[in-house]
Scaffold this motif. Structure first.
Motif, PDB file in Angstrom:
ATOM      1  N   MET A 143       0.838  -1.195   0.000  1.00  0.00           N
ATOM      2  CA  MET A 143       0.000   0.000   0.000  1.00  0.00           C
ATOM      3  C   MET A 143       0.880   1.254   0.000  1.00  0.00           C
ATOM      4  N   HIS A 144       0.419   2.292  -0.728  1.00  0.00           N
ATOM      5  CA  HIS A 144       1.157   3.541  -0.741  1.00  0.00           C
ATOM      6  C   HIS A 144       0.750   4.385   0.453  1.00  0.00           C
ATOM      7  N   ARG A 145       1.714   4.970   1.115  1.00  0.00           N
ATOM      8  CA  ARG A 145       1.436   5.833   2.238  1.00  0.00           C
ATOM      9  C   ARG A 145       1.576   7.282   1.811  1.00  0.00           C
ATOM     10  N   TYR A 146       0.932   8.146   2.598  1.00  0.00           N
ATOM     11  CA  TYR A 146       1.011   9.570   2.312  1.00  0.00           C
ATOM     12  C   TYR A 146       2.464  10.039   2.390  1.00  0.00           C
ATOM     13  N   ARG A 147       2.913  10.766   1.373  1.00  0.00           N
ATOM     14  CA  ARG A 147       4.279  11.261   1.352  1.00  0.00           C
ATOM     15  C   ARG A 147       4.264  12.768   1.143  1.00  0.00           C
ATOM     16  N   GLU A 148       4.627  13.484   2.191  1.00  0.00           N
ATOM     17  CA  GLU A 148       4.681  14.941   2.121  1.00  0.00           C
ATOM     18  C   GLU A 148       5.903  15.364   1.322  1.00  0.00           C
ATOM     19  N   LYS A 149       5.719  16.345   0.428  1.00  0.00           N
ATOM     20  CA  LYS A 149       6.858  16.857  -0.334  1.00  0.00           C
ATOM     21  C   LYS A 149       7.837  17.544   0.615  1.00  0.00           C
ATOM     22  N   PRO A 150       9.144  17.365   0.414  1.00  0.00           N
ATOM     23  CA  PRO A 150      10.130  18.081   1.228  1.00  0.00           C
ATOM     24  C   PRO A 150       9.914  19.587   1.121  1.00  0.00           C
ATOM     25  N   VAL A 151      10.237  20.300   2.184  1.00  0.00           N
ATOM     26  CA  VAL A 151      10.008  21.751   2.223  1.00  0.00           C
ATOM     27  C   VAL A 151      10.755  22.455   1.094  1.00  0.00           C
ATOM     28  N   PHE A 152      12.005  22.050   0.820  1.00  0.00           N
ATOM     29  CA  PHE A 152      12.782  22.735  -0.221  1.00  0.00           C
ATOM     30  C   PHE A 152      12.166  22.518  -1.606  1.00  0.00           C
ATOM     31  N   ILE A 153      11.505  21.385  -1.810  1.00  0.00           N
ATOM     32  CA  ILE A 153      10.824  21.150  -3.085  1.00  0.00           C
ATOM     33  C   ILE A 153       9.649  22.112  -3.239  1.00  0.00           C
ATOM     34  N   LYS A 154       8.902  22.297  -2.164  1.00  0.00           N
ATOM     35  CA  LYS A 154       7.763  23.217  -2.211  1.00  0.00           C
ATOM     36  C   LYS A 154       8.218  24.638  -2.532  1.00  0.00           C
ATOM     37  N   TYR A 155       9.305  25.055  -1.877  1.00  0.00           N
ATOM     38  CA  TYR A 155       9.797  26.409  -2.140  1.00  0.00           C
ATOM     39  C   TYR A 155      10.392  26.518  -3.544  1.00  0.00           C
ATOM     40  N   ALA A 156      10.966  25.432  -4.049  1.00  0.00           N
ATOM     41  CA  ALA A 156      11.456  25.438  -5.426  1.00  0.00           C
ATOM     42  C   ALA A 156      10.288  25.585  -6.403  1.00  0.00           C
ATOM     43  N   TYR A 157       9.174  24.895  -6.127  1.00  0.00           N
ATOM     44  CA  TYR A 157       7.966  25.046  -6.946  1.00  0.00           C
ATOM     45  C   TYR A 157       7.511  26.502  -6.957  1.00  0.00           C
ATOM     46  N   ILE A 158       7.539  27.117  -5.775  1.00  0.00           N
ATOM     47  CA  ILE A 158       7.074  28.502  -5.664  1.00  0.00           C
ATOM     48  C   ILE A 158       7.978  29.436  -6.461  1.00  0.00           C
ATOM     49  N   VAL A 159       9.299  29.247  -6.337  1.00  0.00           N
ATOM     50  CA  VAL A 159      10.242  30.116  -7.046  1.00  0.00           C
ATOM     51  C   VAL A 159      10.057  29.987  -8.559  1.00  0.00           C
ATOM     52  N   VAL A 160      10.006  28.769  -9.051  1.00  0.00           N
ATOM     53  CA  VAL A 160       9.846  28.548 -10.491  1.00  0.00           C
ATOM     54  C   VAL A 160       8.466  29.009 -10.955  1.00  0.00           C
ATOM     55  N   GLY A 161       7.434  28.654 -10.185  1.00  0.00           N
ATOM     56  CA  GLY A 161       6.065  29.010 -10.564  1.00  0.00           C
ATOM     57  C   GLY A 161       5.849  30.507 -10.624  1.00  0.00           C
ATOM     58  N   PHE A 206       0.269  26.374  -6.557  1.00  0.00           N
ATOM     59  CA  PHE A 206      -0.807  25.680  -5.849  1.00  0.00           C
ATOM     60  C   PHE A 206      -0.342  24.319  -5.344  1.00  0.00           C
ATOM     61  N   SER A 207       0.527  23.653  -6.122  1.00  0.00           N
ATOM     62  CA  SER A 207       1.038  22.346  -5.715  1.00  0.00           C
ATOM     63  C   SER A 207       1.861  22.441  -4.438  1.00  0.00           C
ATOM     64  N   ALA A 208       2.416  23.627  -4.184  1.00  0.00           N
ATOM     65  CA  ALA A 208       3.181  23.852  -2.959  1.00  0.00           C
ATOM     66  C   ALA A 208       2.285  24.352  -1.830  1.00  0.00           C
ATOM     67  N   ARG A 209       0.971  24.318  -2.071  1.00  0.00           N
ATOM     68  CA  ARG A 209      -0.024  24.764  -1.086  1.00  0.00           C
ATOM     69  C   ARG A 209       0.181  26.228  -0.717  1.00  0.00           C
ATOM     70  N   ALA A 210       0.341  27.035  -1.737  1.00  0.00           N
ATOM     71  CA  ALA A 210       0.498  28.476  -1.549  1.00  0.00           C
ATOM     72  C   ALA A 210      -0.302  29.182  -2.626  1.00  0.00           C
ATOM     73  N   THR A 211      -0.448  30.493  -2.492  1.00  0.00           N
ATOM     74  CA  THR A 211      -1.050  31.315  -3.535  1.00  0.00           C
ATOM     75  C   THR A 211      -0.149  32.524  -3.720  1.00  0.00           C
ATOM     76  N   THR A 212      -0.484  33.371  -4.671  1.00  0.00           N
ATOM     77  CA  THR A 212       0.322  34.558  -4.914  1.00  0.00           C
ATOM     78  C   THR A 212      -0.294  35.793  -4.282  1.00  0.00           C
ATOM     79  N   GLY A 213      -1.131  35.614  -3.273  1.00  0.00           N
ATOM     80  CA  GLY A 213      -1.725  36.745  -2.576  1.00  0.00           C
ATOM     81  C   GLY A 213      -2.758  37.440  -3.447  1.00  0.00           C
ATOM     82  N   GLY A 214      -2.812  38.767  -3.374  1.00  0.00           N
ATOM     83  CA  GLY A 214      -3.719  39.515  -4.233  1.00  0.00           C
ATOM     84  C   GLY A 214      -5.180  39.340  -3.876  1.00  0.00           C
ATOM     85  N   THR A 215      -6.009  39.197  -4.907  1.00  0.00           N
ATOM     86  CA  THR A 215      -7.451  39.176  -4.694  1.00  0.00           C
ATOM     87  C   THR A 215      -7.923  37.936  -3.938  1.00  0.00           C
ATOM     88  N   ASP A 216      -7.180  36.818  -4.018  1.00  0.00           N
ATOM     89  CA  ASP A 216      -7.614  35.648  -3.261  1.00  0.00           C
ATOM     90  C   ASP A 216      -7.444  35.884  -1.760  1.00  0.00           C
TER      91      ASP A 216
END
Length: 289
Positions: A1-19, A132-142
């Motif tokens: 069975m596959h278990r829940y795997r949280e993305k490493p923090v640095f991956i999330k921030y890398a997503y944010i920087v690139v995104g 969004f994949s990093a569970r963040a938004t870009t602020g603003g109207t949202d």
């Protein structure tokens, strides 16, 4: 069975920087040169830059307006929603202003509003999907929508955001003309579709409901022939009054063809209902993440 795997923090921030970099490129090098106001604080920044060109050479920079608009919003969100609500969104919003400041000013697409609307929307959708994949938004109207919803509970954040963005798009139409406002609507649609596809990725599948009197044989054949498990759901046919076993199976698009062929060989009178499974995670598909 596959278990829940949280993305490493640095991956999330890398997503944010690139995104945010991709989003900012779309804003500065596609939307702004073509006067496309697609809502959000970036749209307001484009309007303000145009209106202040007669006061300051080149107008107020996009990065400055984006930061200036977001600062009071984040302070209000901190007071109303608390520190935990802000999280990585503060970093993502700051990165948008940074990218808008460092990216060179040039027009990536010229004299083709349709291409600018579609391609710019696709780029922004990819960037937003990463954020969004990093569970963040870009602020603003949202963020503004979340604050307003705290006081107007009868409205959802999505509805409030829709109204706010509509007002900004209308303002853009007033400043740059109705034609560009209509192209901006096309962009908004493309952004939403691409962002959804980025989040769902290749996790699309097909869900098949099979109604047959020979359910044992069908299940055995599918499990061995397609190598997919099935779930038997006991039901009652209201027309015949008979008890039945409804077979439920999730397969890939390629496997669906084989599934239908196998079922047809066993019971040509079988009743098959096929629907889209928007996201499938677990054994045999993708890890839960």
């Amino acid at each position: 069975m596959h278990r829940y795997r949280e993305k490493p923090v640095f991956i999330k921030y890398a997503y944010i920087v690139v995104g945010t970099g991709i989003v900012s490129f779309a804003i500065k090098c596609i939307y702004e040169p073509n006067s496309l106001v697609v809502g959000g604080f970036s749209g307001l920044a484009i309007i303000i830059k145009n209106l202040t060109e007669g006061i300051l050479p080149g107008g107020i920079p996009l990065w400055f307006t984006n930061a200036a608009l977001n600062v009071p919003v984040f302070l209000a969100a901190l007071k109303v929603k608390g520190r935990s609500f802000i999280g990585r969104t503060l970093f993502a919003t700051a990165m948008v202003s940074v990218w808008l400041g460092v990216l060179p000013e040039f027009s990536f697409i010229q004299d083709n509003l349709l291409l600018a609307a579609v391609f710019g929307g696709a780029l922004q959708g990819v960037g937003m999907g990463l954020v969004f994949s990093a569970r963040a938004t870009t602020g603003g109207t949202d963020m503004v929508g979340a604050i307003i919803q705290n006081y107007l509970r009868q409205f959802s954040v999505a509805k409030i955001m829709m109204v706010l963005d509509a007002v900004i798009v209308i303002a853009g139409g007033y400043v740059f003309g109705i034609e560009r406002a209509l192209y901006a609507i096309i962009t908004i649609v493309v952004v939403n579709r691409i962002a959804d596809a980025m989040i769902e990725g290749v996790k699309f599948a097909k869900a098949a409901f099979i109604i047959t009197d020979r359910y044992d044989e069908v299940a055995e054949t599918v499990m061995h022939g397609v190598d997919r498990g099935l779930t038997g759901i006991y039901a009652k046919g209201m027309y015949t009054g008979k008890d039945r076993c409804l077979l439920y199976c999730v397969v890939t698009k390629k496997e669906l063809v084989q599934l239908k062929e196998l079922v047809g060989r066993i019971d040509e009178n079988a009743f098959i209902i096929v629907s889209d499974a928007r996201e499938v995670m677990g054994e045999g598909f993708f890890p839960v993440e």
